[in-house]
Motif scaffolding. Structure first.
Motif, PDB file in Angstrom:
ATOM      1  N   ARG A  29       9.894   7.758   3.272  1.00  0.00           N
ATOM      2  CA  ARG A  29       9.108   7.221   2.154  1.00  0.00           C
ATOM      3  C   ARG A  29       8.994   5.715   2.354  1.00  0.00           C
ATOM      4  O   ARG A  29      10.008   5.024   2.480  1.00  0.00           O
ATOM      5  CB  ARG A  29       9.797   7.532   0.823  1.00  0.00           C
ATOM      6  N   GLN A  80       7.173   2.102   0.917  1.00  0.00           N
ATOM      7  CA  GLN A  80       6.487   1.482  -0.211  1.00  0.00           C
ATOM      8  C   GLN A  80       6.035   0.074   0.170  1.00  0.00           C
ATOM      9  O   GLN A  80       6.827  -0.729   0.663  1.00  0.00           O
ATOM     10  CB  GLN A  80       7.433   1.407  -1.420  1.00  0.00           C
ATOM     11  N   SER A  91       1.282  12.203   2.874  1.00  0.00           N
ATOM     12  CA  SER A  91       0.586  11.946   1.608  1.00  0.00           C
ATOM     13  C   SER A  91       0.612  10.460   1.292  1.00  0.00           C
ATOM     14  O   SER A  91       1.480   9.713   1.771  1.00  0.00           O
ATOM     15  CB  SER A  91       1.228  12.728   0.459  1.00  0.00           C
ATOM     16  N   GLU A 146      -0.007   7.560  -2.082  1.00  0.00           N
ATOM     17  CA  GLU A 146      -0.128   7.363  -3.520  1.00  0.00           C
ATOM     18  C   GLU A 146      -0.638   5.946  -3.796  1.00  0.00           C
ATOM     19  O   GLU A 146      -0.364   5.020  -3.031  1.00  0.00           O
ATOM     20  CB  GLU A 146       1.233   7.557  -4.208  1.00  0.00           C
ATOM     21  N   ASN A 147      -1.374   5.815  -4.872  1.00  0.00           N
ATOM     22  CA  ASN A 147      -1.834   4.504  -5.385  1.00  0.00           C
ATOM     23  C   ASN A 147      -2.789   3.779  -4.450  1.00  0.00           C
ATOM     24  O   ASN A 147      -2.824   2.541  -4.434  1.00  0.00           O
ATOM     25  CB  ASN A 147      -0.630   3.592  -5.682  1.00  0.00           C
TER      26      ASN A 147
END
Length: 644
Positions: free
Chosen positions: A457, A459, A497, A499-500
């Motif tokens: 993950r 960010q 995937s 996001e945002n």
């Protein structure tokens, strides 16, 4: 008698130096030379380059003539491009410049004798750049390894306001560079020499029959090549260049016309231009649509966000820079396309309409360089600044990924000039001060065969998110996977995937599963792998021993890794890298590496932070050593031993 001998010796030295800077004086020894003494890696070098600028009054106008003579040694094929030479000259506005090449010759050593090949007619041509500029070009003949090429050119210009920049430095070494300017007493020029090389200056007054002239000679020797390096915004900012600007002209009646201005005068002139200041006072063309976009948003932040999004959605940037409108904000709004000025002046007008204190900021983009003199032509871009208490929020609606204080990287060029409604101006820092974070979390497992699999993950915050969006714009998930698999050779990615992607206020979040069969080296009953898995840095970007100009990081950032590795059954930890905590002198950088293990699990925490946009050259060696120690640490191995 002794005094006479000294004078005679000095005259002899002057004559010897002068002869060395003449065309046609090529020796067998020069042609035999295999490499440059101070820079053996150079493909070519200027043996010398001389320039001479003078003024002539003819037919009620002044003409500026610059004559340049050049001698270049070609060492290897990397220097062959120096056989292609060109002079740009202005042909717009009805007052054209003229450019001429002459004395273009190539010398080679053939069977121990010097062979001379002159430029032929087909080796000279003109390139039409646009309606205002042309380039006179030549291609020197018979160039090969060991050649010496020579040429001279003359540029005749009716534009006394513009004396061409003189480059003491370039991408190859310069053994000797001399430039002389003879300026009539009627003209006063401001000069500046950029860069870090030592350039000598000598001035004399030359009394002519009609007027006196200021003779200034600039000279430099053994000037090293300046080449592109990592973390440089525009190499020209650090290149040794002599620049001229006409400051004043003395009239025949004795009056002096001052032409140069300070920054306040420049910005006031820009603001008063109808294609700038007036454009921010127009509002009727957008009022109805903007009211709908604002809706019931009452707080300043909500209104700023709504207006920024409205302009970005409504308008498409045509790719043109500039601080003045081409067609005006009203027509640009109707056509839904415009240049930088039209879009961002429109943005400012809308912010003002909504009661937001907003003003334009003039700047020069990275590709345009750092302004040398106060002049309206040095700016080529404008953004919006919202004044919020003691801080500014910088905005640019030409880029759909930009946000509060997240400008396109092309604009991050040290400082800009903010102009208020009354025409007064002040410097404003363009460089980001907030550290942009890239945070990676990994849960991985090693199987008995040495394969590594897991979930990741990542960010991306602030500029890290902006750059991700810019670099992956219009890419679907599969295309992002292909990029990652190319970046991390040997990895196989699944369940990807994002996001945002469109939510600019939130971090980009990237999730995927991975498998990698080339991270673990098996020797005997042991396994060896990097604690950083496939994220370790392999190469130090700072290769030169010294650096004379600052390191342009541009965006302060922090790369943070939290990695958990499950080791296979039947194995135990034999050794781990030692923990490390590095703080660079001046707190420009910080690196932390902490590793531990418990039973069958290894935990790694690694954070690398650069705290400044610009790191001064005096810190270069510290930065280089900082990188080296970090890279060495990241490439140390975890050792797992098979339990007997």
């Amino acid at each position: 008698m002794r005094k006479i001998l000294v004078v005679a010796f000095l005259l002899f030295l002057q004559t010897a130096v002068s002869q060395k800077l003449q065309l046609g004086k090529v020796t067998v020894e020069e042609l035999k030379e295999k490499s440059h003494g101070l820079d053996p890696s150079a493909g070519a070098a200027f043996v010398f380059k001389t320039g001479h600028t003078s003024f002539v009054y003819s037919k009620d106008k002044w003409l500026v003539t610059t004559t340049v003579k050049v001698k270049i040694k070609i060492y290897n094929k990397n220097g062959f491009e120096k056989a292609n030479q060109g002079i740009a000259y202005y042909v717009g506005g009805g007052t054209v410049e003229k450019a001429f090449f002459s004395d273009a010759v190539t010398y080679n050593l053939v069977d121990g004798k010097i062979e001379k090949t002159k430029l032929k007619t087909e080796g000279e041509f003109i390139e039409n750049v646009n309606d205002e500029w042309k380039i006179k070009k030549i291609v020197l003949p018979a160039v090969k390894e060991g050649s010496i090429i020579e040429f001279s050119y003359e540029l005749i210009s009716p534009h006394i306001t513009r004396i061409n920049d003189w480059y003491f430095q370039g991408d190859i070494p310069v053994n000797s560079a001399v430039y002389t300017a003879l300026i009539p007493q009627y003209f006063q020029y401001r000069t500046i020499i950029t860069g870090y090389e030592a350039i000598d200056k000598k001035t004399d007054i030359v009394n002519g029959a009609q007027y006196a002239e200021l003779k200034t000679t600039y000279s430099g020797s053994n000037i090293g090549a300046i080449r592109e390096e990592s973390f440089v915004n525009n190499i020209k900012n650090y290149t040794s260049i002599l620049k001229y600007e006409l400051a004043s002209v003395s009239k025949q009646n004795g009056l002096i016309e001052n032409l140069s201005q300070d920054w306040s005068g420049v910005t006031k002139q820009i603001y008063d231009d109808d294609n700038f200041g007036k454009q921010m006072k127009l509002g009727s063309y957008f009022e109805e649509e903007l009211k709908q976009a604002l809706g019931n948003k009452n707080s300043p932040d909500e209104r700023i966000k709504a207006i920024l999004q409205f302009v970005k959605t409504k308008m498409t940037w045509d790719g043109k820079f500039g601080i003045f409108c081409d067609k005006g904000v009203k027509k640009a709004y109707t056509e839904k396309t415009g240049n930088v000025a039209e879009i961002n002046l429109m943005l400012i007008a809308m912010l003002k309409y909504a009661g937001i204190k907003a003003n334009p900021v003039l700047l020069s983009t990275k590709s345009n360089g750092i302004p040398s003199f106060p002049n309206r032509t040095v700016f080529n871009y404008v953004v919006a600044a919202v004044e919020d208490k003691q801080e500014f929020i910088l905005l640019d609606a030409t880029n759909h990924n930009s946000f509060f204080n997240i400008l396109p990287t092309r604009t991050l060029n040290w400082a800009g000039r903010l102009i208020r409604d009354n025409g007064r101006s002040e410097d404003i820092d363009l460089m980001p001060t907030k550290v942009s974070i890239d945070k990676v979390s990994v849960l991985a497992s090693i199987d008995e065969s040495g394969g590594v699999s897991g979930k990741l993950r990542e960010q991306y915050y602030d500029y890290a998110a902006f750059l991700f969006r810019e670099n992956n714009d219009n890419l679907n998930n599969q295309a992002c996977v292909v990029k990652l698999e190319k970046k991390f050779q040997g990895i196989e990615i699944s369940n990807y995937s994002l996001e945002n992607v469109k939510n600019l206020e939130s971090p980009i979040i990237e999730n995927y599963s991975f498998e990698h069969n080339d991270l673990v080296e098996r020797i005997g009953g042991k396994m060896y792998l990097s604690a950083m898995l496939f994220f370790e840095k392999k190469e130090n970007p700072f290769k030169q021993e010294e650096r004379k100009f600052p390191v342009d990081i541009t965006i302060p950032y922090s790369d943070s890794f939290s990695i958990v590795i499950n080791i296979p059954k039947g194995y135990e930890v034999e050794s781990l890298p030692e923990n490390m905590n590095l703080i660079m002198d001046g707190n420009y950088g910080h690196y932390s590496f902490v590793i531990s293990n418990s039973l069958n699990t290894i935990q790694i925490s690694s954070t690398y932070t650069i705290n400044a946009s610009l790191i001064p050259s005096i810190q270069y060696k510290n930065l280089k050593q900082f990188y080296k120690m970090m890279i060495d640490k990241q490439n140390e191995k975890i050792v797992l031993n098979k339990i007997k």
